[in-house]
Design a protein around this motif. Structure first.
Motif, mmCIF file in Angstrom:
data_model
loop_
_atom_site.group_PDB
_atom_site.id
_atom_site.type_symbol
_atom_site.label_atom_id
_atom_site.label_comp_id
_atom_site.label_asym_id
_atom_site.label_seq_id
_atom_site.Cartn_x
_atom_site.Cartn_y
_atom_site.Cartn_z
ATOM 1 N N GLY A 67 14.905 17.191 22.673
ATOM 2 C CA GLY A 67 15.401 17.919 23.972
ATOM 3 C C GLY A 67 14.996 17.273 25.296
ATOM 4 N N VAL A 68 14.757 15.871 25.137
ATOM 5 C CA VAL A 68 14.270 15.156 26.280
ATOM 6 C C VAL A 68 15.608 14.809 26.926
ATOM 7 C CG1 VAL A 68 12.859 13.221 27.326
ATOM 8 C CG2 VAL A 68 11.954 14.708 25.362
ATOM 9 N N SER A 69 15.546 14.640 28.056
ATOM 10 C CA SER A 69 16.690 14.165 28.948
ATOM 11 C C SER A 69 17.159 12.717 28.542
ATOM 12 C CB SER A 69 16.688 14.086 30.414
ATOM 13 O OG SER A 69 15.759 13.077 30.852
ATOM 14 N N THR A 70 18.546 12.342 28.270
ATOM 15 C CA THR A 70 18.737 11.313 27.978
ATOM 16 C C THR A 70 18.434 10.015 28.875
ATOM 17 O OG1 THR A 70 20.885 12.320 27.641
ATOM 18 C CG2 THR A 70 20.785 10.018 27.396
ATOM 19 N N GLU A 71 18.220 10.348 30.097
ATOM 20 C CA GLU A 71 17.839 9.249 30.909
ATOM 21 C C GLU A 71 16.269 9.016 30.805
ATOM 22 O OE1 GLU A 71 17.719 10.474 35.234
ATOM 23 O OE2 GLU A 71 16.575 8.773 35.597
ATOM 24 N N THR A 72 15.485 9.975 30.534
ATOM 25 C CA THR A 72 14.162 9.728 29.936
ATOM 26 C C THR A 72 14.134 8.982 28.763
ATOM 27 O OG1 THR A 72 13.452 11.641 31.157
ATOM 28 C CG2 THR A 72 11.750 10.869 29.692
ATOM 29 N N ALA A 73 14.768 9.386 27.698
ATOM 30 C CA ALA A 73 14.793 8.847 26.499
ATOM 31 C C ALA A 73 15.138 7.443 26.463
ATOM 32 C CB ALA A 73 15.906 9.714 25.560
ATOM 33 N N ARG A 74 16.062 6.981 27.118
ATOM 34 C CA ARG A 74 16.433 5.538 27.544
ATOM 35 C C ARG A 74 15.243 4.859 28.013
ATOM 36 N NH1 ARG A 74 21.030 6.512 30.127
ATOM 37 N NH2 ARG A 74 20.385 5.632 32.246
ATOM 38 N N THR A 75 14.830 5.427 29.250
ATOM 39 C CA THR A 75 13.677 4.855 29.799
ATOM 40 C C THR A 75 12.447 4.579 28.746
ATOM 41 O OG1 THR A 75 14.088 6.106 31.885
ATOM 42 C CG2 THR A 75 12.002 4.929 31.855
ATOM 43 N N ALA A 76 12.134 5.661 27.929
ATOM 44 C CA ALA A 76 11.068 5.299 27.184
ATOM 45 C C ALA A 76 11.456 4.324 26.123
ATOM 46 C CB ALA A 76 10.763 6.627 26.452
ATOM 47 N N SER A 77 12.757 4.430 25.411
ATOM 48 C CA SER A 77 13.138 3.540 24.460
ATOM 49 C C SER A 77 13.052 1.876 25.153
ATOM 50 C CB SER A 77 14.439 3.543 23.859
ATOM 51 O OG SER A 77 15.626 3.673 24.674
ATOM 52 N N GLN A 78 13.441 1.796 26.452
ATOM 53 C CA GLN A 78 13.538 0.397 27.050
ATOM 54 C C GLN A 78 12.009 -0.158 27.204
ATOM 55 O OE1 GLN A 78 15.664 0.907 30.511
ATOM 56 N NE2 GLN A 78 17.669 0.825 29.792
ATOM 57 N N LEU A 79 11.263 0.786 27.660
ATOM 58 C CA LEU A 79 9.734 0.635 27.783
ATOM 59 C C LEU A 79 9.094 0.008 26.425
ATOM 60 C CD1 LEU A 79 7.366 0.434 29.586
ATOM 61 C CD2 LEU A 79 6.862 2.465 29.255
ATOM 62 N N LEU A 80 9.551 0.717 25.493
ATOM 63 C CA LEU A 80 8.933 0.446 24.019
ATOM 64 C C LEU A 80 9.654 -1.054 23.617
ATOM 65 C CD1 LEU A 80 7.211 1.953 21.939
ATOM 66 C CD2 LEU A 80 9.216 2.614 20.854
ATOM 67 N N GLU A 81 10.781 -1.275 24.129
ATOM 68 C CA GLU A 81 11.415 -2.505 23.637
ATOM 69 C C GLU A 81 10.585 -3.763 24.468
ATOM 70 O OE1 GLU A 81 15.476 -2.785 24.825
ATOM 71 O OE2 GLU A 81 15.800 -4.718 23.788
ATOM 72 N N THR A 82 10.495 -3.416 25.799
ATOM 73 C CA THR A 82 9.758 -4.462 26.648
ATOM 74 C C THR A 82 8.239 -4.823 26.066
ATOM 75 O OG1 THR A 82 10.619 -3.058 28.548
ATOM 76 C CG2 THR A 82 8.975 -4.723 29.112
ATOM 77 N N ILE A 83 7.565 -3.457 25.497
ATOM 78 C CA ILE A 83 6.408 -3.715 24.954
ATOM 79 C C ILE A 83 6.411 -4.305 23.822
ATOM 80 C CG2 ILE A 83 4.079 -2.730 23.975
ATOM 81 C CD1 ILE A 83 4.935 -0.216 25.904
ATOM 82 N N GLU A 84 7.392 -4.033 22.882
ATOM 83 C CA GLU A 84 7.242 -4.776 21.527
ATOM 84 C C GLU A 84 7.583 -6.414 21.785
ATOM 85 O OE1 GLU A 84 10.734 -2.682 19.291
ATOM 86 O OE2 GLU A 84 9.304 -1.990 18.035
ATOM 87 N N SER A 85 8.669 -6.649 22.810
ATOM 88 C CA SER A 85 9.075 -7.969 22.977
ATOM 89 C C SER A 85 7.831 -8.733 23.345
ATOM 90 C CB SER A 85 10.049 -8.140 24.068
ATOM 91 O OG SER A 85 9.717 -7.696 25.131
ATOM 92 N N ALA A 86 6.906 -8.245 24.363
ATOM 93 C CA ALA A 86 5.804 -8.832 24.523
ATOM 94 C C ALA A 86 4.789 -9.218 23.628
ATOM 95 C CB ALA A 86 4.808 -7.692 25.710
ATOM 96 N N LYS A 87 4.801 -8.200 22.407
ATOM 97 C CA LYS A 87 3.978 -8.233 21.446
ATOM 98 C C LYS A 87 4.456 -9.399 20.464
ATOM 99 C CE LYS A 87 2.343 -5.095 17.757
ATOM 100 N NZ LYS A 87 2.615 -3.729 17.423
ATOM 101 N N TYR A 88 5.659 -9.264 20.257
ATOM 102 C CA TYR A 88 6.176 -10.502 19.280
ATOM 103 C C TYR A 88 6.301 -11.828 19.976
ATOM 104 C CZ TYR A 88 5.985 -6.362 16.423
ATOM 105 O OH TYR A 88 5.525 -5.354 15.789
ATOM 106 N N SER A 89 6.623 -11.791 21.443
ATOM 107 C CA SER A 89 7.060 -13.273 21.936
ATOM 108 C C SER A 89 6.131 -14.072 22.200
ATOM 109 C CB SER A 89 7.762 -12.836 23.270
ATOM 110 O OG SER A 89 7.011 -12.297 24.249
ATOM 111 N N GLY A 90 4.844 -13.422 22.266
ATOM 112 C CA GLY A 90 3.822 -14.294 22.584
ATOM 113 C C GLY A 90 3.609 -14.617 24.058
#
Lengths: 578, 250
Positions: free
Chosen positions: A532-555
């Motif tokens: 039930g989270v707004s689409t915008e918030t869900a997208r922001t959260a998924s984008q942030l998670l992607e950013t963190i993952e890329s930082a995690k694995y890119s080195g």
């Protein structure tokens, strides 16, 4: 018949002669029977046959010093005789005709007696002083001292020959206070052309009461060393040296003459004179460490009494001060030595003087009255008056408010003492017939274990009563914990990124109401939208998670600003979806 | 056999009827004892109080009264014996302490310490407090420790954890002391010299060497017991045998 009578008479004669034969078996022998006072006698008790015990306790007129025993065996015409000699040194204790009584000798349970021997002892003074090898003298500095006057008692030992093992017994100083002056004096002197070494032992003596007092004889026991008269080796061998020559030591006892002192009482002190109790020659001085002070401050008054005499008995002279002064006495300090002139030294009395009112004051002169035995009169010494300027105190407006308690005053309270002794009465309560049951060991153990049992029950009850934890709450807690860890300074890059990832992932799981550890950014978006989270918030959260993952694995390294930004983004998103 | 029945019946009857008349009520005996004491008849008071004590009553006040009566009767040894027994039950009683101290002041032998000064310093609480006090302190501290533990488990607050550690230490210390006191009471016997003077000998017979002499009221440690004698220890270097009748066990 005649035969019988003859036999009986011969038998009786033999019987009568028997004791004399036994008496001859035990003999007492002395080396001389005329001696001067202080000289010793050699006594030998010879026992023929088996050895026995000699009892010398009956000798009263001599001091008995055992000198060992020796046994000799003789064989004459095939007959063996054995003789044991017990040797003693006897030192006469008085002059005159003295007696060595018959000494009992116990041999095989039987007692025999030696014959008594008379010894004449002449006074040593009968011998001219210059002919004596060793002599002792004693004297006092004053034979008519006053009570409390310190005089000296001197014992002098003069020796023209070498002595050894000297033992000095001072006289009984009963009725006197006596202290030995530790420095013994030795000097050489010529008496009638003969050189003597004289040693002086001196005591400071203070008579304690008036009247005639006798100082008993002092005693010196010593051995006089005598060279053995053995013929000298004509070759001058090294063994002719005195070191190798055996020496004889003759033990002697010397007594001094008793001295009678007539101790005079002190004359009555003049009227209105406060006698200090001091006898001798003294001076007194007093000084204040400061002449100007403020009310409430303290000054130190120092009173010094010094001189020769019974200085140790000195008390502080009476100090008369106005009521506006408080005085606190310190313990007196003393420096006293024993000199040939008597006790000499000083006693220092210090007092803290505290004025409580301002003004100009004069402390009256202090007086000390003592008795001077050399002048046979009382002498009063006086100190200078001391002026004291007391300014008002800075500390208190009303100086009079200073009311320090006078600790020198007695409180007036006395220790309560028993005036009678008895026990307290019996107990009449009827509960005296009921039995006391002390806590037994098993009961004690039970009481000790009981709280532990209760604790165990409480834990079990707690476990049973606990509800299963809510998944959402667990995830929220995990998220918060991970975020907190990621926020810690000096964290490694990997730990920082991992912490942020977990904080965000747990927050998304919490929102979705499920549990888990890992999720992709696409799963994150769909989970949040489902929850039930707004689409915008869900997208922001998924984008942030992607950013963190890329930082995690890119080195790729993150700069501090980038870290701070990432931390703030995660905090904001977590708050929005929570 | 038929003739025996009436006789047996009469005997039983006599026993049951006579019993209440002969056996005096302990309360009555106690009251009579206190009256006798107050009237100065200490011997009667001793007999009555002793009868109650022999009946199995263990009471500080009764023992205290017996100590008083014996002291008034100039029997110092038994007076101190009863005071010691009373002190075992209630060491802190002020009247008892006063009279006990008074009785001790009448004894002749110097009081000796059988424990080393070092242990008196290291385990000061054991000697500073009575056995009962140590027991109750151990119980209270133990209860407090478990309460604190429960509070910690329930709340999770660190304060309770910090409090728990010293409480646990105190609990262990006091419990160990109380346990040792129980052991000491059960294993180490003390006695009091009863006669005015008694010779402590190297053996059982009267001809055995007299080692030293003890006087009434002196407290000793009873180490061994034979049929006729106790082996007692007065001090570390003073051990010997005393007849059983000359010692009262506390």
């Amino acid at each position: 018949m005649v035969r019988w009578i003859t036999f009986t008479l011969i038998s009786l004669a033999l019987l009568c002669s028997a004791p004399s034969a036994v008496a001859e078996a035990v003999r007492a022998i002395v080396d001389r029977t005329h001696v001067s006072a202080g000289e010793s006698i050699h006594l030998a008790v010879a026992i023929q046959g088996p050895d026995g015990d000699v009892d010398t306790s009956g000798i009263r007129d001599f001091k008995v010093l055992p000198r060992g025993s020796g046994t000799s065996i003789q064989i004459i015409n095939g007959r063996t005789t054995r003789e044991t000699r017990h040797n003693f040194m006897l030192i006469p204790l008085r002059n005159g005709r003295l007696s060595i009584p018959g000494l009992p000798v116990s041999i095989d349970g039987k007692t025999y007696h030696t014959a008594a021997i008379a010894v004449t002892v002449t006074a040593a003074s009968d011998t001219p002083q210059d002919q004596r090898e060793v002599f002792v003298q004693n004297e006092v500095s004053d034979e008519n001292p006053y009570v409390g006057q310190a005089i000296t008692y001197t014992f002098k030992l003069s020796q023209a020959v070498q002595i050894t093992n000297a033992r000095f017994q001072p006289p009984d100083f009963e009725g006197f206070e006596a202290d030995e002056i530790e420095d013994q004096q030795s000097f050489r002197s010529i008496i009638s052309g003969r050189e003597y070494l004289t040693t002086k032992v001196t005591y400071v003596v203070v008579p304690l009461s008036a009247g005639e007092h006798t100082l008993g004889p002092a005693q010196l026991q010593c051995g006089i060393v005598r060279s053995n008269n053995r013929r000298r080796d004509p070759l001058g061998s090294i063994f002719d040296d005195s070191f190798f020559r055996p020496r004889n030591v003759e033990t002697k006892l010397f007594n001094t003459e008793p001295l009678t002192l007539r101790v005079r009482p002190l004359p009555p002190a003049p009227d209105k004179v406060r006698f200090s109790g001091l006898v001798g020659n003294f001076e007194v001085s007093a000084q204040m460490d400061i002449a100007r002070l403020k009310a409430g401050d303290s000054a130190t008054l120092t009173v010094v009494v010094e001189g020769i005499g019974n200085i140790m008995d000195a008390q502080a002279p009476e100090l008369i001060l106005p009521d506006t002064f408080k005085i606190y006495d310190d313990n007196p300090a003393e420096d006293i030595s024993i000199t040939p002139a008597g006790y000499k030294g000083r006693k220092v009395f210090r007092s803290a003087v505290v004025p409580v009112m301002p003004g100009e004051f004069t402390i009256a002169p202090l007086t000390l009255t003592y008795f001077d035995p050399s002048k046979a009169r009382y002498i009063t010494r006086t100190t200078q008056a001391i002026d004291l300027m007391v300014a008002p105190s800075d500390r208190i407006d009303g100086v009079a408010a200073f009311t320090a308690p006078n600790f020198s005053l007695k409180s007036g309270k006395t220790k309560v003492e028993f005036t009678g002794r008895d026990i307290l009465p019996i107990k009449t309560e009827i509960d005296a017939i009921t039995t006391h049951h002390p806590l037994s060991a098993p009961a004690f153990s039970l009481w000790m274990v009981l709280p532990a049992i209760l604790f165990g029950g409480f834990r079990m009850a707690l476990r049973w009563g606990r509800k299963p934890a809510d998944t959402r709450e667990v995830m929220i807690k995990k998220s918060a914990l991970s975020f907190k860890r990621a926020g810690k300074p000096h964290l490694s890059e990997a730990d920082f990124v991992s912490g942020l990832y977990k904080a965000l992932a747990y927050a998304i799981f919490a929102k979705a109401g499920t549990s888990g550890e890992l999720l992709t950014y696409t799963e994150a978006g769909s989970l949040l939208e489902t929850a039930g989270v707004s689409t915008e918030t869900a997208r922001t959260a998924s984008q942030l998670l992607e950013t963190i993952e890329s930082a995690k694995y890119s080195g790729r390294p993150l700069n501090p600003e980038g870290r701070k930004q990432l931390l703030a983004d995660v905090r904001r998103v977590v708050r929005r979806i929570s | 056999m038929k003739h025996l029945h009436p006789i047996a019946f009469m005997c039983f009857l006599l026993i049951f009827i006579a019993q209440p008349a002969v056996a005096e009520d302990p309360a009555r005996q106690f009251i009579n004892g206190t009256e006798a004491y107050n009237a100065g008849d200490y011997q009667t008071a001793i007999e009555l109080f002793t009868r109650i004590a022999d009946g199995g009553v263990r009471n500080t006040k009764l023992y205290y009264n017996l100590g008083n009566a014996h002291l008034k009767q100039d029997d110092l040894g038994r007076a101190i014996l009863w005071y010691e027994r009373a002190r075992r039950l209630k060491p802190g009683d002020p009247d008892l302490t006063f009279n006990y101290e008074y009785a001790l002041s009448l004894t002749q032998d110097e009081k000796t310490e059988t424990t080393s000064p070092l242990s008196r310093i290291l385990f000061f609480w054991k000697y500073a407090y009575s056995k009962q006090s140590i027991q109750w302190a151990a119980l209270v501290v133990n209860a407090l420790f478990w309460i604190v533990l429960i509070a910690y488990v329930a709340s999770g607050k660190r304060l309770f954890k910090r409090l728990g550690a010293p409480l646990l230490f105190l609990t262990l210390l006091l419990t160990a002391t109380a346990a040792y006191n129980y052991y000491e009471t059960a294993r180490i016997r003390h006695g009091v010299i009863l006669p005015e003077q008694v010779s402590v000998r190297s053996g059982f017979s009267d001809s055995a060497t007299e080692l030293f002499v003890l006087h009434a009221g002196t407290r000793v440690v009873v180490q061994k017991q034979s049929d006729t004698h106790f082996r007692v220890k007065y001090a570390d270097d003073k051990i010997g045998w005393i007849p059983l009748t000359d010692i009262g066990l506390i």
